[in-house]
Every structure is written in C-alpha cells, then in structure tokens.
Design a protein around this motif. Sequence first.
Motif, short mmCIF file in Angstrom:
data_model
loop_
_atom_site.label_atom_id
_atom_site.label_comp_id
_atom_site.label_asym_id
_atom_site.label_seq_id
_atom_site.Cartn_x
_atom_site.Cartn_y
_atom_site.Cartn_z
N ALA A 48 0.83 -1.20 0.00
CA ALA A 48 0.00 0.00 0.00
C ALA A 48 0.87 1.26 0.00
O ALA A 48 0.58 2.23 -0.73
CB ALA A 48 -0.94 0.00 1.21
N LEU A 49 1.93 1.25 0.80
CA LEU A 49 2.84 2.39 0.80
C LEU A 49 3.53 2.56 -0.55
O LEU A 49 3.70 3.68 -1.03
CB LEU A 49 3.88 2.23 1.92
N SER A 50 3.92 1.46 -1.17
CA SER A 50 4.56 1.53 -2.48
C SER A 50 3.60 2.10 -3.52
O SER A 50 3.99 2.91 -4.36
CB SER A 50 5.04 0.15 -2.92
N ALA A 51 2.35 1.67 -3.47
CA ALA A 51 1.36 2.20 -4.41
C ALA A 51 1.15 3.69 -4.17
O ALA A 51 1.03 4.48 -5.12
CB ALA A 51 0.04 1.45 -4.27
N GLY A 52 1.10 4.11 -2.90
CA GLY A 52 0.96 5.53 -2.59
C GLY A 52 2.13 6.35 -3.09
O GLY A 52 1.96 7.43 -3.66
N VAL A 53 3.34 5.83 -2.91
CA VAL A 53 4.53 6.53 -3.41
C VAL A 53 4.48 6.63 -4.92
O VAL A 53 4.81 7.65 -5.51
CB VAL A 53 5.81 5.81 -2.93
N GLY A 54 4.04 5.55 -5.59
CA GLY A 54 3.92 5.57 -7.05
C GLY A 54 2.93 6.61 -7.52
O GLY A 54 3.17 7.32 -8.51
N PHE A 57 4.42 10.01 -7.14
CA PHE A 57 5.39 10.19 -8.21
C PHE A 57 4.70 10.60 -9.51
O PHE A 57 5.15 11.51 -10.21
CB PHE A 57 6.19 8.89 -8.39
N LEU A 58 3.58 9.94 -9.85
CA LEU A 58 2.87 10.29 -11.08
C LEU A 58 2.26 11.69 -11.00
O LEU A 58 2.25 12.42 -11.99
CB LEU A 58 1.79 9.25 -11.36
N VAL A 59 1.76 12.09 -9.83
CA VAL A 59 1.22 13.44 -9.67
C VAL A 59 2.34 14.48 -9.85
O VAL A 59 2.15 15.50 -10.51
CB VAL A 59 0.53 13.59 -8.29
N LEU A 60 3.51 14.20 -9.27
CA LEU A 60 4.64 15.11 -9.45
C LEU A 60 5.06 15.19 -10.91
O LEU A 60 5.39 16.28 -11.42
CB LEU A 60 5.82 14.68 -8.59
N CYS A 61 5.05 14.05 -11.61
CA CYS A 61 5.37 14.07 -13.04
C CYS A 61 4.35 14.89 -13.82
O CYS A 61 4.71 15.63 -14.73
CB CYS A 61 5.44 12.65 -13.59
N ALA A 62 3.07 14.77 -13.47
CA ALA A 62 2.04 15.55 -14.16
C ALA A 62 2.22 17.04 -13.90
O ALA A 62 2.07 17.87 -14.82
CB ALA A 62 0.65 15.09 -13.70
N ASN A 63 2.55 17.42 -12.66
CA ASN A 63 2.79 18.83 -12.36
C ASN A 63 4.00 19.35 -13.12
O ASN A 63 3.97 20.45 -13.68
CB ASN A 63 2.99 19.03 -10.86
N ALA A 64 5.08 18.56 -13.15
CA ALA A 64 6.27 18.98 -13.89
C ALA A 64 5.97 19.08 -15.37
O ALA A 64 6.45 19.99 -16.06
CB ALA A 64 7.41 17.99 -13.63
N MET A 65 5.14 18.17 -15.89
CA MET A 65 4.78 18.22 -17.31
C MET A 65 4.00 19.50 -17.63
O MET A 65 4.25 20.15 -18.64
CB MET A 65 3.95 17.00 -17.69
N ASN A 66 3.08 19.87 -16.76
CA ASN A 66 2.33 21.11 -16.98
C ASN A 66 3.24 22.32 -16.93
O ASN A 66 3.09 23.26 -17.73
CB ASN A 66 1.20 21.24 -15.96
N LEU A 67 4.20 22.33 -16.01
CA LEU A 67 5.14 23.44 -15.95
C LEU A 67 6.00 23.51 -17.21
O LEU A 67 6.23 24.60 -17.77
CB LEU A 67 6.04 23.32 -14.72
#
Length: 194
Positions: A48-54, A57-67
């Motif tokens: 569950a923690l690994s899935a949360g970290v993943g 990570f995807l949310v951070l990638c989406a934010n970086a992509m928008n920037l």
Amino acid sequence: PGVPESDALRLADAALRGASAVTAEQRTAFRPIAAGMVDAYSKRAVMALSAGVGLVFLVLCANAMNLMLTRLGSRQREFGVCSALGASRLRLLRETIAETMLIGLAAAAAGLGLATWLVGVATTYLPPALLSRTLTPVAISWRAILATSLLALLAVAIAGLAPAWLATKIDAADSLRGTARGGTDARSHRRLAR
C-alpha cells in the motif's frame, strides 16, 4: 565470520543442548533477522505504501509536465524564428530535451543532497539504541542512488518528452506573424495539460 554454516549449526546445537529446559526435538536453524517480522499485514502495508509513493510520483510528473508545457509554450515565437532560420524539428527537440534533462539532473542532485543531509541529521540526533535496532544501517546506498537516478530519468522522460514534442510542432509563418490566437494555448496543449 568465515565459519561454514554446517560448523556454525553444530556449535549452535551444542550451545542449545547446554541450555536448560531444552526438549529433544528442538534444533537450531539460521534465517534472516527480518523473516520473523515480515507477516501478511506487513507485506500488505508495504504494498500500500509503495502504491501511494507511485501515485505521488505520477502526480509530481504531471505537475512537472504542466510546468514544462507552459514554459515551452511561451517560447513558440523563439521556436518559430529558429525554424524560419533553418533549424529542423529534430534539432529543436534535442535542445528542449537537453534543457529538460539538465533541469531533471539538477533536481536529482538537489534530492540527493537533501537525503545526505537528512541521513546526517538522523545519525547525529537519533538515539544509538534506536539506530542499532534497525535491520538496515541508516545510510545512503549506491543501489538507492542508482534506483533514484533511474526514476529521475523516467520522470524526465514522462514530464519532458510530450511537452517538447508539442512545443516543437510549430508553423514558423504563423508564429512569426503572431497569429496564434491571443494568449490562449493550442488545443493540443490544453488536452495534454488535462
């Protein structure tokens, strides 16, 4: 250290026989220290923690992509000038990917520096009794550095390639005339941002 496992088991069995209240069927065995701590609940908690970290990570990638999409979208006129002067789309794409890689490299170096500092703080201020009871030493391993470096490359690939591809897909004449409808983004930019 250096004793073969069979000899160590024989010595441990002899020590066990010397202890009081030992039955005949009791024997010694070697197993990892963590083996008794990894039960079904712990495995589910780690998953569950690994899935949360993943997901983070995807949310951070989406934010970086928008920037990156916003940053590269604001450079449409510059890309139009370069294209009008003879720069190929591949050359513009290489330039934008190189910039994205440099930003990703700087972010990974900052993360590694922060991790090194936090490990130093932990080893300085946490009680030695707590540190000695952990299964792994509180340190930064090369495997962790390699894994985070690969994840940083993956993040750069996720967050940088699509905006770079869209930003370099330009019509030089329209970008130089300034006919790109006001301050709004192109439809493909808005779709990727969503």
